[in-house]
Motif scaffolding. Structure first.
Motif, PDB file in Angstrom:
ATOM      1  N   ILE A  59       0.832  -1.209   0.000  1.00 34.14           N
ATOM      2  CA  ILE A  59       0.000   0.000   0.000  1.00 34.14           C
ATOM      3  C   ILE A  59       0.869   1.263   0.000  1.00 34.14           C
ATOM      4  CG2 ILE A  59      -1.649   1.328   1.382  1.00 34.14           C
ATOM      5  CD1 ILE A  59      -2.840  -1.369   2.283  1.00 34.14           C
ATOM      6  N   ILE A  60       1.972   1.227   0.772  1.00 33.47           N
ATOM      7  CA  ILE A  60       2.849   2.401   0.852  1.00 33.47           C
ATOM      8  C   ILE A  60       3.670   2.569  -0.433  1.00 33.47           C
ATOM      9  CG2 ILE A  60       4.838   3.396   2.058  1.00 33.47           C
ATOM     10  CD1 ILE A  60       3.819   1.992   4.608  1.00 33.47           C
ATOM     11  N   VAL A  61       4.279   1.484  -0.880  1.00 30.79           N
ATOM     12  CA  VAL A  61       5.180   1.548  -2.033  1.00 30.79           C
ATOM     13  C   VAL A  61       4.406   1.621  -3.347  1.00 30.79           C
ATOM     14  CG1 VAL A  61       6.991   0.297  -3.276  1.00 30.79           C
ATOM     15  CG2 VAL A  61       6.990   0.351  -0.773  1.00 30.79           C
ATOM     16  N   MET A  62       3.221   0.975  -3.372  1.00 32.37           N
ATOM     17  CA  MET A  62       2.391   0.893  -4.579  1.00 32.37           C
ATOM     18  C   MET A  62       3.182   0.357  -5.770  1.00 32.37           C
ATOM     19  SD  MET A  62      -0.193   4.163  -4.432  1.00 32.37           S
ATOM     20  CE  MET A  62       1.071   5.427  -4.447  1.00 32.37           C
ATOM     21  N   PRO A  63       3.738  -0.864  -5.638  1.00 30.96           N
ATOM     22  CA  PRO A  63       4.532  -1.420  -6.729  1.00 30.96           C
ATOM     23  C   PRO A  63       3.668  -1.736  -7.950  1.00 30.96           C
ATOM     24  CG  PRO A  63       4.087  -3.106  -5.109  1.00 30.96           C
ATOM     25  CD  PRO A  63       3.562  -1.827  -4.525  1.00 30.96           C
ATOM     26  N   VAL A  64       4.231  -1.552  -9.095  1.00 36.97           N
ATOM     27  CA  VAL A  64       3.530  -1.884 -10.339  1.00 36.97           C
ATOM     28  C   VAL A  64       3.742  -3.366 -10.626  1.00 36.97           C
ATOM     29  CG1 VAL A  64       3.417  -1.481 -12.833  1.00 36.97           C
ATOM     30  CG2 VAL A  64       3.801   0.430 -11.263  1.00 36.97           C
ATOM     31  N   ILE A  65       2.655  -4.073 -10.928  1.00 35.36           N
ATOM     32  CA  ILE A  65       2.771  -5.476 -11.312  1.00 35.36           C
ATOM     33  C   ILE A  65       3.293  -5.519 -12.743  1.00 35.36           C
ATOM     34  CG2 ILE A  65       1.497  -7.603 -11.768  1.00 35.36           C
ATOM     35  CD1 ILE A  65      -0.319  -6.914  -9.476  1.00 35.36           C
ATOM     36  N   GLN A  66       4.549  -5.943 -12.884  1.00 39.19           N
ATOM     37  CA  GLN A  66       5.209  -5.893 -14.186  1.00 39.19           C
ATOM     38  C   GLN A  66       4.933  -7.123 -15.048  1.00 39.19           C
ATOM     39  OE1 GLN A  66       9.164  -3.930 -14.244  1.00 39.19           O
ATOM     40  NE2 GLN A  66       9.177  -4.254 -12.022  1.00 39.19           N
ATOM     41  N   MET A  67       4.557  -8.213 -14.417  1.00 33.51           N
ATOM     42  CA  MET A  67       4.193  -9.405 -15.178  1.00 33.51           C
ATOM     43  C   MET A  67       2.877  -9.133 -15.908  1.00 33.51           C
ATOM     44  SD  MET A  67       5.200 -12.575 -15.804  1.00 33.51           S
ATOM     45  CE  MET A  67       6.245 -13.054 -14.424  1.00 33.51           C
ATOM     46  N   PRO A  68       2.748  -9.483 -17.191  1.00 37.51           N
ATOM     47  CA  PRO A  68       1.481  -9.262 -17.890  1.00 37.51           C
ATOM     48  C   PRO A  68       0.356 -10.102 -17.299  1.00 37.51           C
ATOM     49  CG  PRO A  68       2.993 -10.553 -19.231  1.00 37.51           C
ATOM     50  CD  PRO A  68       3.777 -10.056 -18.054  1.00 37.51           C
ATOM     51  N   ALA A  69      -0.887  -9.728 -17.581  1.00 41.72           N
ATOM     52  CA  ALA A  69      -2.039 -10.465 -17.056  1.00 41.72           C
ATOM     53  C   ALA A  69      -1.999 -11.918 -17.497  1.00 41.72           C
ATOM     54  CB  ALA A  69      -3.336  -9.799 -17.511  1.00 41.72           C
ATOM     55  N   VAL A  70      -1.640 -12.152 -18.747  1.00 44.89           N
ATOM     56  CA  VAL A  70      -1.553 -13.501 -19.300  1.00 44.89           C
ATOM     57  C   VAL A  70      -0.297 -13.568 -20.168  1.00 44.89           C
ATOM     58  CG1 VAL A  70      -2.639 -15.246 -20.743  1.00 44.89           C
ATOM     59  CG2 VAL A  70      -4.062 -13.788 -19.311  1.00 44.89           C
ATOM     60  N   THR A  71       0.491 -14.631 -20.012  1.00 43.91           N
ATOM     61  CA  THR A  71       1.702 -14.801 -20.819  1.00 43.91           C
ATOM     62  C   THR A  71       1.470 -15.861 -21.898  1.00 43.91           C
ATOM     63  OG1 THR A  71       2.654 -16.595 -19.502  1.00 43.91           O
ATOM     64  CG2 THR A  71       3.040 -14.336 -18.729  1.00 43.91           C
ATOM     65  N   PRO A  72       2.361 -15.955 -22.876  1.00 43.41           N
ATOM     66  CA  PRO A  72       2.216 -17.000 -23.916  1.00 43.41           C
ATOM     67  C   PRO A  72       2.329 -18.417 -23.370  1.00 43.41           C
ATOM     68  CG  PRO A  72       3.746 -15.272 -24.619  1.00 43.41           C
ATOM     69  CD  PRO A  72       3.475 -15.034 -23.170  1.00 43.41           C
ATOM     70  N   TYR A  73       2.813 -18.562 -22.124  1.00 48.10           N
ATOM     71  CA  TYR A  73       3.045 -19.892 -21.577  1.00 48.10           C
ATOM     72  C   TYR A  73       1.778 -20.552 -21.044  1.00 48.10           C
ATOM     73  CZ  TYR A  73       7.764 -18.047 -21.835  1.00 48.10           C
ATOM     74  OH  TYR A  73       8.936 -17.481 -22.280  1.00 48.10           O
ATOM     75  N   ILE A  74       0.622 -19.894 -21.179  1.00 52.47           N
ATOM     76  CA  ILE A  74      -0.622 -20.529 -20.731  1.00 52.47           C
ATOM     77  C   ILE A  74      -0.915 -21.790 -21.545  1.00 52.47           C
ATOM     78  CG2 ILE A  74      -1.653 -18.392 -19.853  1.00 52.47           C
ATOM     79  CD1 ILE A  74      -3.332 -18.304 -22.434  1.00 52.47           C
ATOM     80  N   TYR A  75      -0.318 -21.900 -22.697  1.00 55.62           N
ATOM     81  CA  TYR A  75      -0.531 -23.085 -23.544  1.00 55.62           C
ATOM     82  C   TYR A  75       0.518 -24.166 -23.302  1.00 55.62           C
ATOM     83  CZ  TYR A  75      -3.387 -19.603 -25.905  1.00 55.62           C
ATOM     84  OH  TYR A  75      -4.325 -18.619 -26.179  1.00 55.62           O
ATOM     85  N   GLY A  76       1.444 -23.898 -22.370  1.00 56.07           N
ATOM     86  CA  GLY A  76       2.464 -24.882 -22.044  1.00 56.07           C
ATOM     87  C   GLY A  76       3.826 -24.498 -22.572  1.00 56.07           C
ATOM     88  N   GLY A  77       4.826 -25.290 -22.179  1.00 56.30           N
ATOM     89  CA  GLY A  77       6.181 -25.069 -22.662  1.00 56.30           C
ATOM     90  C   GLY A  77       6.935 -23.965 -21.963  1.00 56.30           C
ATOM     91  N   GLY A  78       6.502 -23.552 -20.779  1.00 50.59           N
ATOM     92  CA  GLY A  78       7.187 -22.486 -20.064  1.00 50.59           C
ATOM     93  C   GLY A  78       8.476 -22.945 -19.428  1.00 50.59           C
ATOM     94  N   PRO A  79       9.351 -21.998 -19.044  1.00 51.30           N
ATOM     95  CA  PRO A  79      10.638 -22.366 -18.435  1.00 51.30           C
ATOM     96  C   PRO A  79      10.521 -22.808 -16.979  1.00 51.30           C
ATOM     97  CG  PRO A  79      10.419 -19.992 -18.541  1.00 51.30           C
ATOM     98  CD  PRO A  79       9.227 -20.552 -19.260  1.00 51.30           C
ATOM     99  N   VAL A  80       9.437 -22.441 -16.313  1.00 52.21           N
ATOM    100  CA  VAL A  80       9.248 -22.807 -14.910  1.00 52.21           C
ATOM    101  C   VAL A  80       8.371 -24.053 -14.792  1.00 52.21           C
ATOM    102  CG1 VAL A  80       8.519 -21.992 -12.635  1.00 52.21           C
ATOM    103  CG2 VAL A  80       9.433 -20.368 -14.311  1.00 52.21           C
ATOM    104  N   LEU A  81       7.233 -24.044 -15.488  1.00 56.58           N
ATOM    105  CA  LEU A  81       6.337 -25.188 -15.568  1.00 56.58           C
ATOM    106  C   LEU A  81       6.162 -25.559 -17.029  1.00 56.58           C
ATOM    107  CD1 LEU A  81       3.507 -24.155 -13.073  1.00 56.58           C
ATOM    108  CD2 LEU A  81       5.060 -26.069 -12.776  1.00 56.58           C
ATOM    109  N   LYS A  82       6.256 -26.839 -17.350  1.00 56.28           N
ATOM    110  CA  LYS A  82       6.120 -27.260 -18.743  1.00 56.28           C
ATOM    111  C   LYS A  82       4.655 -27.389 -19.161  1.00 56.28           C
ATOM    112  CE  LYS A  82      10.524 -27.520 -19.232  1.00 56.28           C
ATOM    113  NZ  LYS A  82      11.215 -26.457 -19.995  1.00 56.28           N
ATOM    114  N   GLY A  83       3.758 -27.595 -18.191  1.00 53.94           N
ATOM    115  CA  GLY A  83       2.357 -27.819 -18.515  1.00 53.94           C
ATOM    116  C   GLY A  83       1.609 -26.538 -18.836  1.00 53.94           C
TER     117      GLY A  83
END
Length: 608
Positions: free
Chosen positions: A267-291
């Motif tokens: 609340i004090i810092v009010m950081p901006v969420i830099q990650m997009p709402a949805v990434t291309p990895y929703i269809y799989g093949g991401g570097p963190v989770l493959k599913g």
């Protein structure tokens, strides 16, 4: 998107859910009875069944259910973007997770504090009871071993973390004795003393780390793992009022206090969420989770929205401590909503990092190179915390970096980035360790219950040889997995097994609601049960055929199939019970309407 909006929206949604949906469950679906004696009162033995102050019980329950899931699960799921995780945390915790916890806690209290296996046996069938017991014990051992690995990795060669976390044990024992014998009933007084001692241990931790006594609190990985197993034995064998309850209760203040401070910092810092709402990895093949986002968003966030592991606590230690059925609402429903809020704060902390830095921390060297990304603030952050933060997957490091990054941006905190980072690592270890002690104790209950079928004295929770023997055996079982390193092989099973167990619990809860005569409300647990069954079975299928078999991991295949069969037995038996119960005619009138109609008939007979 500013993080402050998610904080405010989450707090409002969760509070409204508690006020209205939680109250609906308590009054209409379960019809909680404040005048009905609870197991802790009826069977008070001073060891396992102990009537306990409501807030101490809440602290124990919350500390026991809130493990690594709400911290690292949302962080890993941030790969898909902030929106999928945020939606599932809010919807899942309100409509599935909190309902799951509240209904099964109620069922256990109505069954004298019995386990999910006994409830399934009585409500569904003997076969369902056996399947539920084996599935729960299987998941419990995997969970305890996995959590012990996380804690050991955080505490080994870390004198500050080891000192601060280990000091909570003697502090808890002192507070337990204080409340039991020195100043009985003085909960507020004991809380102030205990919390002050906990914070003193945390503040003094860095001093110890830089002193000549640092070697006293510096141990290698294997030694820490053995110590955790020994601690688990004492937590499982000692009276609940002496170590387990006071330690979990006091730890809750640190847990909620830290998350509250994080929310305030956002609340004090009010950081901006830099990650997009949805990434291309929703269809799989991401570097963190493959599913893909379905079904792995549900499997990954786990305890932040719905967790089958909570069944272990809600039918283990907690129902043996509650003194009034009215406490089921704040403890069963409220604790899960609190965990959902924690999951949301963890998601915000992770997504406030630059996406490239997030992937640099949570992916391997090869995976990050394949992405073709460049780090942004990460070299500076690594210098500030005094550690190389590149390629530290698992979620814990990126969460600590995200939290420390937010704290350091508060006015006059700029020079404390390193302190906050190490504090957050210690906080994560303390957060998870409370799951180990409660889980080990419940494992002792389950083992006594199972072995009691072959040798009756073992089923008696007051028979000391059985208590100590089963406590030692359960510690040896999960401790062996940790020491042999086998947990690295079977850990991927945890996510799917956890959701399968949650599906099973929702199925049992649906049967409980129908047996109460409230068939019109069976949808409360029935709908999430069906949805989670689809999710868990899909994830299990994808794991086996897309990951395990192609990689030749036949051990994982075998364990996956065994777990699936045990859960399937319970689900099939539950559906059969639903069909039987649905055929029984039901009077949908309220008790008041029935009594009014009865009086009207009596008056008519008298007048005639």
């Amino acid at each position: 998107m500013n993080g402050i909006y998610l904080v405010i929206a989450s707090a409002c949604i969760l509070m409204l859910a508690y006020r209205f949906y939680g109250a609906f469950l308590a009054a209409k679906v379960l019809t909680l009875d404040q005048y009905r004696l609870t197991p802790s009162v009826v069977h008070n033995d001073g060891h396992d069944y102990v009537p306990t102050n409501k807030w101490v019980t809440f602290g124990h329950h919350f500390a026991a259910i809130a493990g690594a899931g709400p911290l690292v699960g949302p962080v890993i799921a941030a790969q898909f973007g902030y929106l999928p995780g945020a939606l599932w945390i809010l919807i899942g915790s309100v409509m599935a997770g909190a309902v799951h916890d509240m209904v099964i806690l109620f069922a256990s209290i109505r069954y004298d504090g019995k386990s999910i296996a006994d409830i399934a046996k009585e409500e569904i069938s003997k076969l369902a009871g056996l399947g539920a017991m084996l599935a729960t014990l299987f998941l419990l051992i995997i969970t305890l071993a996995g959590m012990a690995v996380v804690v050991a990795n955080a505490l080994h060669n870390s004198p500050w973390g080891f000192f601060s976390v280990s000091m909570t044990i003697p502090i808890a024992i002192f507070i337990g004795i204080y409340l039991r014998w020195i100043r009985p009933g003085k909960i507020q007084e004991a809380t102030i003393i205990g919390v002050l001692l906990i914070f003193a241990a945390i503040i003094y931790g860095p001093v110890v780390a830089e002193s000549s006594y640092a070697s006293w609190f510096t141990y290698d990985l294997q030694t820490i793992e053995i110590m955790l197993a020994v601690y688990g034995f004492f937590a499982a064998a000692l009276p609940v009022w002496l170590l387990l309850a006071p330690r979990d209760y006091l730890s809750t203040y640190l847990k909620i206090g830290t998350i509250g401070a994080l929310a305030l910092g956002i609340i004090i810092v009010m950081p901006v969420i830099q990650m997009p709402a949805v990434t291309p990895y929703i269809y799989g093949g991401g570097p963190v989770l493959k599913g893909s986002v379905f079904p792995f968003i549900f499997i990954t966030i786990a305890c932040g929205a719905l967790s089958g592991f909570h069944t272990v606590i809600a039918t283990g230690t907690t129902p043996k401590m509650i003194t009034n059925e009215k406490e089921i609402l704040p403890i069963g429903y409220g604790a899960m909503l609190t965990e959902g809020f924690i999951a949301m704060m963890a998601l915000i902390a992770a997504t406030a990092l630059h996406p490239d830095d997030y992937f640099a921390i949570n992916s391997t060297v090869e995976s990050f190179k394949a992405l073709g990304l460049q780090v942004h603030e990460l070299p500076v952050l690594s210098h500030m915390v005094g550690e190389d933060l590149m390629h530290r997957p698992g979620g814990a490091v990126s969460l600590a970096v995200g939290m420390a990054h937010i704290f350091s941006k508060i006015p006059n905190m700029e020079q404390l980035m390193g302190y906050w980072y190490h504090f957050c690592i210690m906080f994560e270890a303390l957060f998870i360790m409370t799951l180990i002690d409660a889980g080990t104790r419940v494992g002792r209950y389950l083992l006594q219950e199972l072995l009691g079928r072959f040798y009756k004295p073992l089923g008696n929770v007051n028979w000391k040889p059985g208590v100590y023997g089963c406590a030692a055996l359960i510690c040896c079982m999960w401790g062996y997995l940790v020491l042999q390193g086998n947990i690295g092989i079977i850990w991927p099973l945890f996510g799917v097994s956890n959701q399968l167990l949650g599906t099973m619990t929702l199925a049992v809860g649906t049967t409980v609601i129908m047996r109460l005569g409230h068939k019109r409300y069976a949808w409360v647990t029935g709908v999430p049960c069906v949805l989670m069954a689809i999710v868990a079975i899909t994830a299990d299928y994808e794991n086996v055929f897309n990951s395990y078999i192609p990689a030749g991991k036949w051990t994982l295949v075998a364990f996956s199939v065994i777990m699936f069969i045990m859960i399937l037995i319970v689900l099939v038996e539950a559906v059969r019970s639903w069909i039987r119960l649905s055929r029984i005619p039901q009077d949908y009138r309220t008790q008041e309407e029935i009594e009014a109609e009865t009086l009207k008939q009596l008056h008519a007979q008298q007048n005639a």
